[in-house]
Write a protein that holds these residues in place. Sequence first.
Motif, PDB file in Angstrom:
ATOM      1  N   VAL A  65      -8.749  -7.087  10.310  1.00 52.03           N
ATOM      2  CA  VAL A  65      -9.295  -6.807  11.819  1.00 52.03           C
ATOM      3  C   VAL A  65     -10.649  -7.248  11.749  1.00 52.03           C
ATOM      4  CG1 VAL A  65      -9.553  -5.806  13.744  1.00 52.03           C
ATOM      5  CG2 VAL A  65      -7.320  -5.167  12.506  1.00 52.03           C
ATOM      6  N   ASN A  66     -11.056  -8.433  12.211  1.00 50.32           N
ATOM      7  CA  ASN A  66     -12.333  -8.780  12.541  1.00 50.32           C
ATOM      8  C   ASN A  66     -12.800  -8.752  10.908  1.00 50.32           C
ATOM      9  OD1 ASN A  66     -12.397  -9.405  14.836  1.00 50.32           O
ATOM     10  ND2 ASN A  66     -13.296  -7.329  15.654  1.00 50.32           N
ATOM     11  N   GLY A  67     -12.176  -9.304  10.031  1.00 49.03           N
ATOM     12  CA  GLY A  67     -12.795  -9.264   8.572  1.00 49.03           C
ATOM     13  C   GLY A  67     -12.390  -8.024   7.679  1.00 49.03           C
ATOM     14  N   THR A  68     -12.239  -6.885   8.320  1.00 51.80           N
ATOM     15  CA  THR A  68     -11.900  -5.710   7.417  1.00 51.80           C
ATOM     16  C   THR A  68     -10.706  -5.694   7.245  1.00 51.80           C
ATOM     17  OG1 THR A  68     -14.036  -4.511   8.747  1.00 51.80           O
ATOM     18  CG2 THR A  68     -12.291  -3.239   7.753  1.00 51.80           C
ATOM     19  N   ASP A  69     -10.325  -5.074   5.933  1.00 54.36           N
ATOM     20  CA  ASP A  69      -8.866  -4.841   5.503  1.00 54.36           C
ATOM     21  C   ASP A  69      -8.662  -3.762   5.692  1.00 54.36           C
ATOM     22  OD1 ASP A  69      -6.431  -5.125   4.155  1.00 54.36           O
ATOM     23  OD2 ASP A  69      -7.248  -5.998   2.259  1.00 54.36           O
ATOM     24  N   LEU A  70      -7.581  -3.418   6.701  1.00 58.46           N
ATOM     25  CA  LEU A  70      -7.095  -2.027   6.941  1.00 58.46           C
ATOM     26  C   LEU A  70      -5.817  -1.698   6.361  1.00 58.46           C
ATOM     27  CD1 LEU A  70      -7.459  -2.170  10.880  1.00 58.46           C
ATOM     28  CD2 LEU A  70      -9.199  -1.980   9.116  1.00 58.46           C
ATOM     29  N   SER A  71      -5.205  -2.586   5.031  1.00 61.14           N
ATOM     30  CA  SER A  71      -3.809  -2.440   4.691  1.00 61.14           C
ATOM     31  C   SER A  71      -3.785  -1.314   3.732  1.00 61.14           C
ATOM     32  CB  SER A  71      -3.093  -3.752   4.414  1.00 61.14           C
ATOM     33  OG  SER A  71      -4.366  -4.339   3.491  1.00 61.14           O
ATOM     34  N   HIS A  72      -4.680  -1.037   3.099  1.00 62.16           N
ATOM     35  CA  HIS A  72      -4.612   0.058   2.110  1.00 62.16           C
ATOM     36  C   HIS A  72      -5.480   1.198   2.107  1.00 62.16           C
ATOM     37  CE1 HIS A  72      -1.586  -2.632  -0.010  1.00 62.16           C
ATOM     38  NE2 HIS A  72      -2.471  -3.734   0.362  1.00 62.16           N
ATOM     39  N   LEU A  73      -5.729   1.454   3.243  1.00 59.84           N
ATOM     40  CA  LEU A  73      -6.839   2.529   3.557  1.00 59.84           C
ATOM     41  C   LEU A  73      -5.947   3.788   3.466  1.00 59.84           C
ATOM     42  CD1 LEU A  73      -9.076   1.319   6.148  1.00 59.84           C
ATOM     43  CD2 LEU A  73      -9.741   1.422   3.741  1.00 59.84           C
ATOM     44  N   THR A  74      -6.363   5.028   3.311  1.00 63.57           N
ATOM     45  CA  THR A  74      -6.017   6.196   3.306  1.00 63.57           C
ATOM     46  C   THR A  74      -6.958   7.235   3.895  1.00 63.57           C
ATOM     47  OG1 THR A  74      -6.461   6.877   1.130  1.00 63.57           O
ATOM     48  CG2 THR A  74      -4.603   5.809   1.271  1.00 63.57           C
ATOM     49  N   GLY A  75      -6.246   8.437   4.256  1.00 63.39           N
ATOM     50  CA  GLY A  75      -7.252   9.627   4.596  1.00 63.39           C
ATOM     51  C   GLY A  75      -8.170   9.415   5.705  1.00 63.39           C
ATOM     52  N   GLU A  76      -9.512   9.791   5.922  1.00 65.19           N
ATOM     53  CA  GLU A  76     -10.038   9.923   6.890  1.00 65.19           C
ATOM     54  C   GLU A  76     -10.607   8.272   7.080  1.00 65.19           C
ATOM     55  OE1 GLU A  76     -12.639  10.349  10.017  1.00 65.19           O
ATOM     56  OE2 GLU A  76     -11.121  11.734   9.060  1.00 65.19           O
ATOM     57  N   ALA A  77     -10.519   7.351   6.047  1.00 59.94           N
ATOM     58  CA  ALA A  77     -10.856   5.948   6.219  1.00 59.94           C
ATOM     59  C   ALA A  77      -9.907   5.304   7.224  1.00 59.94           C
ATOM     60  CB  ALA A  77     -11.253   5.086   4.964  1.00 59.94           C
ATOM     61  N   LEU A  78      -8.686   5.629   6.780  1.00 54.97           N
ATOM     62  CA  LEU A  78      -7.445   5.028   7.532  1.00 54.97           C
ATOM     63  C   LEU A  78      -7.495   5.511   9.170  1.00 54.97           C
ATOM     64  CD1 LEU A  78      -5.028   3.635   7.860  1.00 54.97           C
ATOM     65  CD2 LEU A  78      -3.608   5.719   7.090  1.00 54.97           C
ATOM     66  N   ARG A  79      -7.814   6.949   9.361  1.00 51.81           N
ATOM     67  CA  ARG A  79      -7.583   7.241  10.643  1.00 51.81           C
ATOM     68  C   ARG A  79      -8.929   6.828  11.495  1.00 51.81           C
ATOM     69  NH1 ARG A  79      -6.204  11.900   7.867  1.00 51.81           N
ATOM     70  NH2 ARG A  79      -8.498  12.696   7.361  1.00 51.81           N
ATOM     71  N   ARG A  80     -10.044   6.594  10.769  1.00 53.30           N
ATOM     72  CA  ARG A  80     -11.316   5.944  11.589  1.00 53.30           C
ATOM     73  C   ARG A  80     -10.675   4.342  11.945  1.00 53.30           C
ATOM     74  NH1 ARG A  80     -14.463   7.344   8.059  1.00 53.30           N
ATOM     75  NH2 ARG A  80     -14.452   5.274   6.801  1.00 53.30           N
TER      76      ARG A  80
END
Length: 283
Positions: A65-80
């Motif tokens: 999304v707008n250049g940021t890869d969200l697919s393999h995030l976990t925990g707080e980074a995923l929630r943010r």
Amino acid sequence: MIEIHDLHKAYDLPGGEVAEVLRGIDLVVPDRCITAVVGPSGSGKTTLSRCISLLDQPTAGSILVNGTDLSHLTGEALRRQRRAIGTIFQSSALLRRKTAAENVALPLRYLGVTEAGIRQRVEELLDSVGLPDKAHHYPGQLSGGQRQRIGIARALALGPQVLLSDEATSGLDPQATESILALLRQLKDQFSLSVILITHEMDVVRGTADQVAVLRQGRIVERGSVGELVADPASVTGGQLLPVAAPLSDDPELLQLEVRYAAGRPVPADWISRLCEALPVRV
């Protein structure tokens, strides 16, 4: 903008078997664009929706999304980062014991926004979806279309860049459906959104989408703008997107021509002349 590259999703089955549901999905949805994802039951639409909304992690591939890869995030980074994607559910999923304003405020309260900030944001969103006078109504006091509008307002609460509509108009009457689709067209321009419509209704695609991706057995088998697909005589999806045919004529001669055309039999070479003779029109 949302970009999906080589997305795979597989589930482990009893006995050590693996079921691969998504097999290399590639999809790009620019800002201010509505892309419809269509396909038969079992094609992978629900799994794709869950991966895009980050409820499921893909087995492989990326969701940017707008250049940021969200697919393999976990925990707080995923929630943010999940705030970048707002989801509209089929049933609106409103809490029955909370008012419309309280439902819209839920994501903001979870985030710790001040009461003054919540009030201002909720007022703005209810105004955006055309229901500023329904703030203190409970879901049971609202129509299906109004509940869906409140669900849209809640999906926009955290200022997402992507709006995912998962069969959001399924079960609504035609008038409410058209109202919701018109609202989505308005909001994608107002908030510069990338909108993904997961749907099985061609009427929704025909009247709303800028581009279409056809999903079958976990793969995108056809894609393009609505205009490109309709203009392509070889496109099955383009044929499905054509307007529904008008009722057959009451005129016997025209009826014969229409039936022969619909049955795929040869039509007389002078059919335009016959049409001009049968009807008081110029062709």
